[in-house]
Design an enzyme around this catalytic site. Structure first.
Site, PDB file in Angstrom:
ATOM      1  N   HIS A 122       2.209  -3.558   8.865  1.00 36.23           N
ATOM      2  CA  HIS A 122       1.763  -2.194   8.585  1.00 36.23           C
ATOM      3  C   HIS A 122       0.321  -2.267   8.088  1.00 36.23           C
ATOM      4  CE1 HIS A 122       1.588   1.680   6.408  1.00 36.23           C
ATOM      5  NE2 HIS A 122       2.625   2.060   7.130  1.00 36.23           N
ATOM      6  N   ASP A 199       6.707  -7.621   2.208  1.00 32.64           N
ATOM      7  CA  ASP A 199       6.756  -6.165   2.286  1.00 32.64           C
ATOM      8  C   ASP A 199       8.185  -5.766   2.623  1.00 32.64           C
ATOM      9  OD1 ASP A 199       6.760  -3.518   3.097  1.00 32.64           O
ATOM     10  OD2 ASP A 199       5.092  -3.713   4.494  1.00 32.64           O
ATOM     11  N   GLN A 202      10.880  -1.666   4.681  1.00 31.48           N
ATOM     12  CA  GLN A 202      11.843  -1.352   5.729  1.00 31.48           C
ATOM     13  C   GLN A 202      13.117  -2.186   5.655  1.00 31.48           C
ATOM     14  OE1 GLN A 202      11.559   1.193   7.700  1.00 31.48           O
ATOM     15  NE2 GLN A 202       9.449   1.740   7.222  1.00 31.48           N
ATOM     16  N   LYS A 225      11.744   5.687   0.638  1.00 29.47           N
ATOM     17  CA  LYS A 225      12.412   5.159   1.827  1.00 29.47           C
ATOM     18  C   LYS A 225      13.847   4.721   1.536  1.00 29.47           C
ATOM     19  CE  LYS A 225       8.111   3.575   4.001  1.00 29.47           C
ATOM     20  NZ  LYS A 225       8.029   4.558   5.103  1.00 29.47           N
ATOM     21  N   CYS A 365       1.143   3.411  11.966  1.00 27.72           N
ATOM     22  CA  CYS A 365       0.322   2.610  11.042  1.00 27.72           C
ATOM     23  C   CYS A 365       0.434   1.122  11.364  1.00 27.72           C
ATOM     24  CB  CYS A 365       0.707   2.878   9.583  1.00 27.72           C
ATOM     25  SG  CYS A 365       0.323   4.546   9.031  1.00 27.72           S
TER      26      CYS A 365
END
Length: 406
Positions: A122, A199, A202, A225, A365
């Site tokens: 991202h 990260d 997700q 999220k 992104c």
């Protein structure tokens, strides 16, 4: 038991109609909807507990402080961190990444030093490093991607040099849904005595993450999220590493004492939390984490895996359909990016919207990934714990209707 009908009752927005059609919300990778318990907890705090935290001696301040720090413990428990001093509240994954990039670069990197990232990052894990490259002259190395949407791990192992200072990669691609082998990525990095930032924006909403199992130095995720409020996120960091990093911002809350000659910074985690925190949002985040924990992350993962497999099987039956990345749901999270014939992704998204179906379109992104795929953008459907097989049938029927229009 995983009762989808009862779960959907917890999310009032799912009962909406869009253009006279029942809402089908498949934009969960961008943000998830919020259960009643989150909104009600935040409303209750604003109405009955609202006061600034930590330094007040009055009852409301102490009560608000207790809720705020209880939320930190909830996050610690959810991530299986060793202690609450390893849990830093931020505005989200992007701020968490910027914090580490800035502080780590200040403390440990100089001109010519290297960071390893991946093709599928991202922008929030690319641009901060580029800012440091412009500022300090560090070099960015990129793990290449195979045609099936997986990382080239052999190439990754060859990227290390004596100049490599950190690895910073996504757990799950927000475009392809690829679940990266982060334990292997971390193991290889540690063989070179290199720390790793993951990260988790997700991954955290979809399956269990365990900091003791992963053994990464830093891990980030966003509240919105994972069914929590916007504007709140988490940075997990191993205590010994956070102790060695300089503060990211200065101001109130992050100091022990200030004179015009010298400032002594607070202990962890407060050293990285300048200013008044969003203490109501931390309470909301804790409620969201309690919610998914009660449902069971294993149950959520199983449900979403079935949804993803079902959707992919149905989509492959449509002539001219191209699905990007892995072609089966194994090793893939609840994200499907696609193109249909020469129909522009914006047209697909706009026309599905008129049928009440919310998906995401564009580059997500992740423009370097789009360049690797040789495209400008995709349509993207992403699933959550409250989505149903019937909604996927509606989605498939919508795609077929758009296909006929062109």
């Amino acid at each position: 038991m995983y009762n989808i009908d009862e779960i959907r009752q917890d999310f009032p927005i799912l009962g909406r109609q869009i253009y006279g059609k029942p809402l089908v919300y498949f934009d969960n990778a961008a943000t998830t909807q919020k259960p009643r318990c989150v909104v009600e907890a935040m409303t209750e705090e604003y109405y009955n507990v609202n006061a600034n935290v930590h330094r007040g001696v009055h009852y409301l301040s102490q009560q608000a402080t207790d809720l705020h720090e209880e939320a930190r413990e909830t996050v610690r428990r959810f991530l299986n961190a060793r202690n609450t001093s390893e849990i830093i509240f931020t505005r989200g994954t992007t701020e968490s990444a910027n914090l580490i990039v800035s502080s780590f670069s200040d403390a440990f990197m100089e001109e010519g030093d290297e960071v390893i990232i991946s093709t599928m990052e991202h922008h929030s894990n690319i641009v901060p490093w580029q800012l440091q490259a412009a500022k300090k002259g560090i070099a960015i190395k990129v793990i290449p991607m195979n045609d099936d949407g997986t990382l080239d791990m052999e190439a990754y192992a060859r990227l290390f040099s004596e100049k490599t200072k950190i690895v910073s990669v996504t757990h799950v691609s927000n475009v392809l849904g690829t679940i990266n082998p982060v334990k292997e990525i971390i193991r290889i990095a540690h063989e070179h005595d290199v720390p790793v930032m993951i990260d988790g924006a997700q991954s955290t909403p979809h399956f269990k993450v365990d900091m003791q199992d992963l053994d990464c130095e830093f891990f980030t995720f966003s509240g919105h999220k994972i069914y929590g409020p916007t504007g709140i996120g988490v940075l997990y960091g191993k205590e010994d590493w956070l102790d060695r990093l300089p503060p990211y911002q200065g101001g109130g809350e992050m100091i022990e004492s200030v004179t015009f000659e010298k400032t002594v910074f607070e202990r962890l985690p407060f050293k990285f939390e300048a200013g008044t925190p969003d203490y109501v949002a931390t309470h909301g985040l804790a409620k969201a984490l309690d919610y998914v924990s009660t449902l069971g992350m294993e149950n959520i993962a199983r449900h979403e895996q079935k949804l993803t497999q079902y959707a992919m099987e149905k989509m492959k039956e449509i002539e001219g359909m191209k699905i990007f990345g892995m072609q089966d749901a194994e090793g893939k999270d609840a994200v499907i990016s696609f193109q249909l014939r020469d129909i522009h992704h914006l047209d697909m998204g706009t026309l599905l919207d008129r049928l009440g179906i919310a998906i995401r379109t564009g580059h997500h992104c992740a423009q370097p990934l789009m360049e690797r795929l040789g495209i400008a953008g995709t349509a993207r459907a992403s699933f959550a714990l409250y989505n149903t097989f019937e909604e996927i049938d509606t989605f498939i029927a919508g795609i077929e209707r758009v296909n006929k229009m062109f």
